[in-house]
Design an enzyme around this catalytic site. Structure first.
Site, PDB file in Angstrom:
ATOM      1  N   ASP A 297     -49.994  22.346   7.664  1.00 26.29           N
ATOM      2  CA  ASP A 297     -48.561  22.135   7.469  1.00 26.29           C
ATOM      3  C   ASP A 297     -48.381  20.865   6.647  1.00 26.29           C
ATOM      4  OD1 ASP A 297     -45.613  22.008   8.001  1.00 26.29           O
ATOM      5  OD2 ASP A 297     -46.096  23.604   9.414  1.00 26.29           O
TER       6      ASP A 297
ATOM      7  N   HIS B 158     -48.927  21.469   3.281  1.00 26.70           N
ATOM      8  CA  HIS B 158     -47.640  21.740   2.638  1.00 26.70           C
ATOM      9  C   HIS B 158     -47.084  20.529   1.913  1.00 26.70           C
ATOM     10  CE1 HIS B 158     -46.789  25.279   5.673  1.00 26.70           C
ATOM     11  NE2 HIS B 158     -47.910  25.432   4.978  1.00 26.70           N
TER      12      HIS B 158
END
Length: 395
Positions: free
Chosen positions: A219, A242
């Site tokens: 993430d 991310h």
């Protein structure tokens, strides 16, 4: 003359006493002396808590020492306030138990402490691989959160340095309600497909500095939530994951504004996003302002520069009301490298409250795929561009 001499003597005595106290070694509380057992099979929660309680009550600097070896621990809460500054020194590996041992969403928490240092070169192993299949949050709004590995709540004047966190069940580190935290020389790692394993998430905090660290997760490497101010991020190697994100913002009522984020001298590699600001549709009302992203290298990043004010991670998103998060005073300066998406600069702002004063300066992003050069896209935004612009600016 005598009174002056006495005053000088008194001052020297006070100075020597102050220096002696400042350089005096901390009292060490070795968890093995409190019954901790090496090997990773025995729950050592009580031993760590007993060592913490004595160190916290020590009239001076206390040092909780977790020596080399593997120690099964948790979940535990280390709570202050303490009488003096306190060091939590991890030289070994602290290993998390399975999900069945957790009644809440935290593994190791530090709360209400002024003057904390977490260091030692050791590792917090969240043992996340067996837990990730139970994480339903990426697909469902109503879901049970898995445990975060390290949470700092209402901690002031703290340093977290020279530690590693691997394979968290959810976030690796969560900073909530804190002031004046310095994090550096941190190593955080989890597989790129591990769900919601954010490296460092910050919320409702101010004066947080993150530097000289390596973060690769499934993430966001670093995510900045509502209620934050004066955040500095520098010299970070990010990827996989991310990218570095502000948000998501506006999901819940009464969220605090986000003001003053400076990201510089970072390298982002192989991530789905690079530098991202994300807000929910039909959001609560708040502002996000005074952000600077400078001297950033992108290596094969899918969305190198992105503002997404229609953020929704779920499979079905029905909200059509524009976001009410007002984004303003955002600068992207000296951003260079390669994009794996053709739209290398994607600035999608809200129809309800368009972005204001967004600046692009010296952008050089090359599309690494087939089908033409990199492009940029802008919606509902007012701003300026200067210097070299590749792709050509849409502002």
């Amino acid at each position: 003359m005598g009174s002056k001499s006495n005053l000088q003597t008194a001052c020297l005595v006070f100075l020597f006493a102050w220096v002696a106290e400042a350089i005096a070694p901390a009292k060490v509380f070795n968890v093995k002396d409190f019954g901790a057992i090496v090997g990773g099979k025995t729950d050592n929660s009580k031993a760590l808590l007993d060592a913490w309680k004595e160190a916290c009550a020590w009239d001076g600097m206390g040092r909780v020492l977790i020596p080399k070896g593997t120690f099964l621990v948790g979940p535990v809460v280390f709570k202050g306030p303490c009488k003096g500054a306190i060091v939590f020194q991890v030289a070994g590996v602290v290993k998390a138990p399975g999900l069945e041992k957790f009644e809440s969403d935290g593994w190791i928490e530090f709360q209400y402490i002024n003057g904390l240092m977490v260091t030692g070169g050791g590792t917090f192993d969240g043992q996340g691989a067996l837990a990730w299949p139970h994480n339903k949050c990426p697909k469902m709004k109503k879901c049970k959160l898995l445990p975060t590995s390290l949470r700092f709540m209402f901690v002031t004047d703290a340093t977290i340095r020279s530690i590693s966190s691997v394979n968290s069940k959810l976030f690796h580190m969560n900073i909530v309600g804190c002031k004046n935290l310095k994090l550096h020389s941190i190593n955080i790692s989890a597989p790129g497909d591990s769900p919601n394993t954010d490296g460092i998430h910050i919320g409702d905090s101010s004066g947080v500095t993150i530097s000289h660290s390596v973060i690769g997760t499934g993430d966001d490497c670093i995510s900045i939530g509502p209620g934050t101010s004066n955040i500095s991020i520098s010299n970070i190697l990010c990827g996989p994951g991310h990218g570095i994100s502000i948000g998501s913002l506006g999901k819940y009522p009464n969220e605090g504004n986000v003001v003053g984020v400076n990201v510089r001298n970072c390298t982002i590699t192989g991530t789905t996003n690079g530098l991202r600001i994300k807000t929910w549709q039909d959001s609560s009302i708040l502002s996000a302002s005074d952000f600077t992203f400078k001297d950033i290298v992108m290596n094969n990043v899918y969305n190198p520069i992105i503002i997404d004010q229609e953020y929704c991670p779920y499979a079905s998103c029905t909200q059509q009301t524009p976001s009410r998060v007002k984004i303003s005073d955002v600068s992207f300066i000296n951003i260079r490298g390669s994009s794996t998406s053709q739209v290398a600069v994607n600035l999608l702002c809200s129809k309800g409250v368009p972005c204001q004063n967004v600046r692009l300066n010296n952008i050089n992003l090359v599309y690494s795929g087939l089908g033409g050069p990199a492009t940029s896209s802008c919606s509902n935004i007012k701003g300026t561009s200067s210097g070299s612009q590749s792709p050509p600016s849409c502002l």
